[in-house]
Design a protein around this motif. Sequence first.
Motif, PDB file in Angstrom:
ATOM      1  N   TYR A  78      -4.227   1.270  -6.256  1.00 16.80           N
ATOM      2  CA  TYR A  78      -2.999   1.722  -6.916  1.00 16.80           C
ATOM      3  C   TYR A  78      -2.535   3.062  -6.334  1.00 16.80           C
ATOM      4  CZ  TYR A  78      -2.689  -1.774 -10.626  1.00 16.80           C
ATOM      5  OH  TYR A  78      -2.517  -2.950 -11.332  1.00 16.80           O
ATOM      6  N   ILE A  79      -3.466   3.969  -6.131  1.00 15.11           N
ATOM      7  CA  ILE A  79      -3.099   5.285  -5.585  1.00 15.11           C
ATOM      8  C   ILE A  79      -2.582   5.137  -4.161  1.00 15.11           C
ATOM      9  CG2 ILE A  79      -4.029   7.512  -4.848  1.00 15.11           C
ATOM     10  CD1 ILE A  79      -5.982   7.348  -7.214  1.00 15.11           C
ATOM     11  N   ALA A  80      -3.287   4.335  -3.346  1.00 11.55           N
ATOM     12  CA  ALA A  80      -2.867   4.146  -1.953  1.00 11.55           C
ATOM     13  C   ALA A  80      -1.481   3.508  -1.883  1.00 11.55           C
ATOM     14  CB  ALA A  80      -3.886   3.288  -1.211  1.00 11.55           C
ATOM     15  N   PHE A  81      -1.241   2.524  -2.748  1.00  9.03           N
ATOM     16  CA  PHE A  81       0.068   1.869  -2.739  1.00  9.03           C
ATOM     17  C   PHE A  81       1.150   2.833  -3.205  1.00  9.03           C
ATOM     18  CE2 PHE A  81       3.409  -0.655  -4.823  1.00  9.03           C
ATOM     19  CZ  PHE A  81       3.816  -1.426  -3.739  1.00  9.03           C
ATOM     20  N   SER A  82       0.867   3.622  -4.224  1.00 13.10           N
ATOM     21  CA  SER A  82       1.845   4.595  -4.720  1.00 13.10           C
ATOM     22  C   SER A  82       2.189   5.617  -3.636  1.00 13.10           C
ATOM     23  CB  SER A  82       1.299   5.308  -5.963  1.00 13.10           C
ATOM     24  OG  SER A  82       1.057   4.376  -7.006  1.00 13.10           O
ATOM     25  N   VAL A  83       1.179   6.045  -2.882  1.00 10.60           N
ATOM     26  CA  VAL A  83       1.427   6.979  -1.777  1.00 10.60           C
ATOM     27  C   VAL A  83       2.307   6.319  -0.716  1.00 10.60           C
ATOM     28  CG1 VAL A  83       0.340   8.231   0.133  1.00 10.60           C
ATOM     29  CG2 VAL A  83      -0.690   8.302  -2.143  1.00 10.60           C
ATOM     30  N   LEU A  84       2.023   5.053  -0.416  1.00  9.02           N
ATOM     31  CA  LEU A  84       2.834   4.317   0.558  1.00  9.02           C
ATOM     32  C   LEU A  84       4.298   4.244   0.109  1.00  9.02           C
ATOM     33  CD1 LEU A  84       3.246   2.462   3.027  1.00  9.02           C
ATOM     34  CD2 LEU A  84       2.537   0.536   1.565  1.00  9.02           C
ATOM     35  N   VAL A  85       4.514   3.931  -1.158  1.00 10.41           N
ATOM     36  CA  VAL A  85       5.878   3.846  -1.689  1.00 10.41           C
ATOM     37  C   VAL A  85       6.564   5.205  -1.629  1.00 10.41           C
ATOM     38  CG1 VAL A  85       7.247   3.430  -3.769  1.00 10.41           C
ATOM     39  CG2 VAL A  85       5.385   1.876  -3.176  1.00 10.41           C
ATOM     40  N   ALA A  86       5.820   6.263  -1.970  1.00  7.50           N
ATOM     41  CA  ALA A  86       6.393   7.615  -1.917  1.00  7.50           C
ATOM     42  C   ALA A  86       6.806   7.969  -0.492  1.00  7.50           C
ATOM     43  CB  ALA A  86       5.370   8.631  -2.442  1.00  7.50           C
ATOM     44  N   ILE A  87       5.981   7.589   0.485  1.00  7.58           N
ATOM     45  CA  ILE A  87       6.311   7.863   1.890  1.00  7.58           C
ATOM     46  C   ILE A  87       7.555   7.087   2.309  1.00  7.58           C
ATOM     47  CG2 ILE A  87       5.529   7.550   4.280  1.00  7.58           C
ATOM     48  CD1 ILE A  87       2.676   8.064   3.287  1.00  7.58           C
ATOM     49  N   LEU A  88       7.628   5.811   1.930  1.00  8.09           N
ATOM     50  CA  LEU A  88       8.788   4.980   2.279  1.00  8.09           C
ATOM     51  C   LEU A  88      10.066   5.530   1.653  1.00  8.09           C
ATOM     52  CD1 LEU A  88       7.231   1.400   1.915  1.00  8.09           C
ATOM     53  CD2 LEU A  88       7.803   2.597   4.034  1.00  8.09           C
ATOM     54  N   LEU A  89       9.968   5.967   0.399  1.00  2.00           N
ATOM     55  CA  LEU A  89      11.138   6.545  -0.271  1.00  2.00           C
ATOM     56  C   LEU A  89      11.544   7.860   0.377  1.00  2.00           C
ATOM     57  CD1 LEU A  89      10.290   5.864  -4.030  1.00  2.00           C
ATOM     58  CD2 LEU A  89      12.143   4.829  -2.694  1.00  2.00           C
ATOM     59  N   ALA A  90      10.548   8.664   0.775  1.00  2.61           N
ATOM     60  CA  ALA A  90      10.837   9.941   1.429  1.00  2.61           C
ATOM     61  C   ALA A  90      11.544   9.711   2.764  1.00  2.61           C
ATOM     62  CB  ALA A  90       9.546  10.737   1.631  1.00  2.61           C
ATOM     63  N   VAL A  91      11.068   8.728   3.515  1.00  2.00           N
ATOM     64  CA  VAL A  91      11.702   8.396   4.797  1.00  2.00           C
ATOM     65  C   VAL A  91      13.126   7.908   4.562  1.00  2.00           C
ATOM     66  CG1 VAL A  91      11.650   6.806   6.758  1.00  2.00           C
ATOM     67  CG2 VAL A  91       9.536   7.894   5.984  1.00  2.00           C
ATOM     68  N   ASP A  92      13.290   7.051   3.549  1.00  2.00           N
ATOM     69  CA  ASP A  92      14.613   6.514   3.229  1.00  2.00           C
ATOM     70  C   ASP A  92      15.561   7.641   2.820  1.00  2.00           C
ATOM     71  OD1 ASP A  92      16.430   4.401   2.954  1.00  2.00           O
ATOM     72  OD2 ASP A  92      16.032   4.224   0.819  1.00  2.00           O
ATOM     73  N   PHE A  93      15.066   8.559   2.000  1.00  2.00           N
ATOM     74  CA  PHE A  93      15.887   9.687   1.548  1.00  2.00           C
ATOM     75  C   PHE A  93      16.238  10.611   2.714  1.00  2.00           C
ATOM     76  CE2 PHE A  93      16.344  14.028  -0.088  1.00  2.00           C
ATOM     77  CZ  PHE A  93      17.352  13.835  -1.014  1.00  2.00           C
ATOM     78  N   PHE A  94      15.280  10.835   3.607  1.00  2.00           N
ATOM     79  CA  PHE A  94      15.519  11.707   4.768  1.00  2.00           C
ATOM     80  C   PHE A  94      16.585  11.104   5.685  1.00  2.00           C
ATOM     81  CE2 PHE A  94      14.568  12.763   9.221  1.00  2.00           C
ATOM     82  CZ  PHE A  94      14.720  14.143   9.174  1.00  2.00           C
TER      83      PHE A  94
END
Length: 318
Positions: free
Chosen positions: A11-27
């Motif tokens: 769960y933590i690893a997946f949440s980190v992955l989603v946060a990274i994807l959202l950060a890239v998308d936002f950037f």
Amino acid sequence: MIDSIGTPTLYIAFSVLVAILLAVDFFILKQEGEHRVSTREAAVWSLIWVSIALAFGAWFWWYLRGIVGEEVARTRALEYLTGYLIEKSLAVDNVFVWITLFNFFAVPAAYQKRVLLYGVLGAIVLRALLIYVGALLLAQFHWILYVFGAFLLYTGVHMVRAADDEPNLADNKILRWMRKHIRITDEYHQDRFFVVRQGLRYATPMFVVLVLVEITDVIFAVDSIPAIFAVTGDPFIVFTSNIFAILGLRAMYFLLADMAQRFHLLKYGLAGILVFIGIKMLLLDIYKIPTGIALGVVGLILSVSVVASLMTSKPTRP
């Protein structure tokens, strides 16, 4: 006790992955600035999001095969793929509502991206909460599956009856309440949600659209979360397939925005999927439809409705 393949580490690893994807998308969104997203750009991003979701499914199968064996890995990976297809399909209806909202409020194309970004973020938080509550209910009350099934069956039938109805946003109760209780400007101020005039804070039409987008997320989540529980009771699979389906919604919107009318029969296909999933749930203790067959049926219904839409023209209203 909730039976799940998910561990705290997963769960933590997946949440980190989603946060990274959202950060890239936002950037990327910030770097691009205010511009109209082309169909080609939306198609590329849609392909990227689908590829990421499928790559995760392949990794999920490989990971499970190493710890629980080939058979369980194949079953759970198939559940993930089926759940993802169901959620992605039902998300199309959400996108059609967004298109209606943006057209009604005449949201400039260059400003739509920001509303959708916040809409996706809100949908992720909301669905995480609903999945958690749904999993707890199923763990305590098996009969809740019949409630979910009956609700999906009713929703599917209602969707067929209302498929040709045009939504009347002018009479929307939430919109009327907001106009009565909140100071709202008549014009847009770029992509800002609030402005200050003579010391008073005003909401812009962008804020109104954002509120309605978030509310539609709630409505569609109530449909889609029970639907995926018909495929799997594993909260981790429900969570991951849901989130990946949501992550690509912004790109899907821009892909369909200019050709929504060409898919005029898709609502009937989505209604058919809901009816099928509802029946699957109601028959769960009598006959459990294999996940592979469910995946095939959902894919067939979706494909037929898309092809039929492209081969026919939408009848004009008298």
